[in-house]
Motif scaffolding. Sequence first.
Motif, PDB file in Angstrom:
ATOM      1  N   ILE A 158       0.462   4.534  -8.715  1.00 14.99           N
ATOM      2  CA  ILE A 158      -0.648   4.724  -7.766  1.00 14.99           C
ATOM      3  C   ILE A 158      -0.622   6.113  -7.119  1.00 14.99           C
ATOM      4  CG2 ILE A 158      -1.783   3.892  -5.667  1.00 14.99           C
ATOM      5  CD1 ILE A 158      -0.834   1.055  -6.451  1.00 14.99           C
ATOM      6  N   PRO A 159       0.531   6.622  -6.672  1.00 13.25           N
ATOM      7  CA  PRO A 159       0.518   7.984  -6.105  1.00 13.25           C
ATOM      8  C   PRO A 159       0.029   9.043  -7.096  1.00 13.25           C
ATOM      9  CG  PRO A 159       2.532   6.863  -5.485  1.00 13.25           C
ATOM     10  CD  PRO A 159       1.841   5.989  -6.508  1.00 13.25           C
ATOM     11  N   LYS A 160       0.280   8.837  -8.378  1.00 12.13           N
ATOM     12  CA  LYS A 160      -0.208   9.764  -9.398  1.00 12.13           C
ATOM     13  C   LYS A 160      -1.731   9.696  -9.494  1.00 12.13           C
ATOM     14  CE  LYS A 160       4.042   9.344 -12.069  1.00 12.13           C
ATOM     15  NZ  LYS A 160       4.644   8.888 -13.325  1.00 12.13           N
ATOM     16  N   LEU A 161      -2.285   8.504  -9.299  1.00  7.66           N
ATOM     17  CA  LEU A 161      -3.743   8.362  -9.311  1.00  7.66           C
ATOM     18  C   LEU A 161      -4.353   9.044  -8.099  1.00  7.66           C
ATOM     19  CD1 LEU A 161      -4.080   4.616 -10.400  1.00  7.66           C
ATOM     20  CD2 LEU A 161      -4.133   6.656 -11.844  1.00  7.66           C
ATOM     21  N   VAL A 162      -3.731   8.840  -6.954  1.00  8.36           N
ATOM     22  CA  VAL A 162      -4.212   9.493  -5.721  1.00  8.36           C
ATOM     23  C   VAL A 162      -4.257  11.003  -5.914  1.00  8.36           C
ATOM     24  CG1 VAL A 162      -3.644   9.966  -3.290  1.00  8.36           C
ATOM     25  CG2 VAL A 162      -3.439   7.635  -4.178  1.00  8.36           C
ATOM     26  N   GLU A 163      -3.219  11.532  -6.526  1.00 16.94           N
ATOM     27  CA  GLU A 163      -3.130  12.982  -6.743  1.00 16.94           C
ATOM     28  C   GLU A 163      -4.171  13.479  -7.751  1.00 16.94           C
ATOM     29  OE1 GLU A 163       0.103  15.956  -8.676  1.00 16.94           O
ATOM     30  OE2 GLU A 163       0.882  14.492  -7.243  1.00 16.94           O
ATOM     31  N   ALA A 164      -4.448  12.691  -8.770  1.00 19.38           N
ATOM     32  CA  ALA A 164      -5.334  13.127  -9.851  1.00 19.38           C
ATOM     33  C   ALA A 164      -6.819  12.959  -9.551  1.00 19.38           C
ATOM     34  CB  ALA A 164      -4.995  12.367 -11.130  1.00 19.38           C
ATOM     35  N   HIS A 216     -10.472  13.153  -7.856  1.00 18.97           N
ATOM     36  CA  HIS A 216     -11.226  14.214  -7.184  1.00 18.97           C
ATOM     37  C   HIS A 216     -12.156  13.676  -6.099  1.00 18.97           C
ATOM     38  CE1 HIS A 216      -9.995  15.848 -11.080  1.00 18.97           C
ATOM     39  NE2 HIS A 216      -9.865  16.981 -10.419  1.00 18.97           N
ATOM     40  N   ASP A 217     -12.722  12.509  -6.314  1.00 23.17           N
ATOM     41  CA  ASP A 217     -13.674  11.917  -5.368  1.00 23.17           C
ATOM     42  C   ASP A 217     -12.928  11.385  -4.138  1.00 23.17           C
ATOM     43  OD1 ASP A 217     -16.586  10.719  -5.057  1.00 23.17           O
ATOM     44  OD2 ASP A 217     -15.162   9.119  -4.527  1.00 23.17           O
ATOM     45  N   SER A 218     -13.374  11.783  -2.954  1.00 25.88           N
ATOM     46  CA  SER A 218     -12.654  11.417  -1.726  1.00 25.88           C
ATOM     47  C   SER A 218     -12.666   9.908  -1.457  1.00 25.88           C
ATOM     48  CB  SER A 218     -13.220  12.180  -0.527  1.00 25.88           C
ATOM     49  OG  SER A 218     -14.577  11.836  -0.321  1.00 25.88           O
ATOM     50  N   LYS A 219     -13.765   9.235  -1.764  1.00 23.84           N
ATOM     51  CA  LYS A 219     -13.824   7.783  -1.532  1.00 23.84           C
ATOM     52  C   LYS A 219     -12.907   7.038  -2.498  1.00 23.84           C
ATOM     53  CE  LYS A 219     -18.394   7.695   0.516  1.00 23.84           C
ATOM     54  NZ  LYS A 219     -19.781   7.250   0.402  1.00 23.84           N
ATOM     55  N   LEU A 220     -12.844   7.509  -3.716  1.00 18.75           N
ATOM     56  CA  LEU A 220     -11.946   6.905  -4.700  1.00 18.75           C
ATOM     57  C   LEU A 220     -10.492   7.159  -4.309  1.00 18.75           C
ATOM     58  CD1 LEU A 220     -11.666   5.329  -7.340  1.00 18.75           C
ATOM     59  CD2 LEU A 220     -11.879   7.512  -8.570  1.00 18.75           C
ATOM     60  N   LYS A 221     -10.209   8.357  -3.840  1.00 22.03           N
ATOM     61  CA  LYS A 221      -8.857   8.692  -3.381  1.00 22.03           C
ATOM     62  C   LYS A 221      -8.444   7.746  -2.252  1.00 22.03           C
ATOM     63  CE  LYS A 221      -7.718  13.026  -3.310  1.00 22.03           C
ATOM     64  NZ  LYS A 221      -6.618  13.322  -4.225  1.00 22.03           N
ATOM     65  N   GLN A 222      -9.366   7.503  -1.303  1.00 25.76           N
ATOM     66  CA  GLN A 222      -9.074   6.604  -0.187  1.00 25.76           C
ATOM     67  C   GLN A 222      -8.836   5.177  -0.676  1.00 25.76           C
ATOM     68  OE1 GLN A 222      -8.626   7.464   3.215  1.00 25.76           O
ATOM     69  NE2 GLN A 222      -7.731   5.433   3.075  1.00 25.76           N
ATOM     70  N   LEU A 223      -9.620   4.748  -1.658  1.00 23.35           N
ATOM     71  CA  LEU A 223      -9.442   3.410  -2.216  1.00 23.35           C
ATOM     72  C   LEU A 223      -8.028   3.262  -2.775  1.00 23.35           C
ATOM     73  CD1 LEU A 223     -11.855   1.212  -4.097  1.00 23.35           C
ATOM     74  CD2 LEU A 223      -9.646   1.625  -5.136  1.00 23.35           C
ATOM     75  N   PHE A 224      -7.547   4.272  -3.500  1.00 24.80           N
ATOM     76  CA  PHE A 224      -6.204   4.193  -4.064  1.00 24.80           C
ATOM     77  C   PHE A 224      -5.129   4.279  -2.984  1.00 24.80           C
ATOM     78  CE2 PHE A 224      -8.173   5.534  -8.221  1.00 24.80           C
ATOM     79  CZ  PHE A 224      -7.899   4.339  -8.857  1.00 24.80           C
TER      80      PHE A 224
END
Length: 160
Positions: A26-32, A34-42
């Motif tokens: 999951i931290p790798k997904l957060v890092e990869a 680009h979309d801020s809402k998707l980043k927050q979801l992860f």
Amino acid sequence: MKNLEDLFQHQLKDLYSAETQHLKVIPKLVEAVHDSKLKQLFQDHLKETENHKKHLEEIAKELGFKPTGEECKAMGGLIKETESFLKEDAEPAVMDAGIIAEAQRIAHYEITGYGTVTRYAKELGHDDIAKKLHEIFKDAENCDKSLNEMAENRLNKKAI
């Protein structure tokens, strides 16, 4: 394995392994992403997954076994595929759309696994445990639903 209780514990160990592996990607997904809402979801999902692992530890303790000892090969394969995708040279919007696809595969595995152990817990008379497992099942369903909505409403269109 001699009975459903043994199978139930085996499945719980498998899910514990799956959650442990999931926490590493999951931290790798957060890092990869680009979309801020998707980043927050992860980021939110990371906290949820930590809680899922904790709940599995509590359930195992209540049932008198250690949750370790199994390796979830299915989750290992899904994570290997996800990590492979993260190495692709993709446009930001395409990367986000692909990450959603990878995350949904993982969510679908969890939905299936937690649905099964919830049913086993009910059949074995572990009503309180069944409620906890059903909550994790609902979290996985909600994550999948959120990912699907993001993909359909915005991110797949950006990738076009």
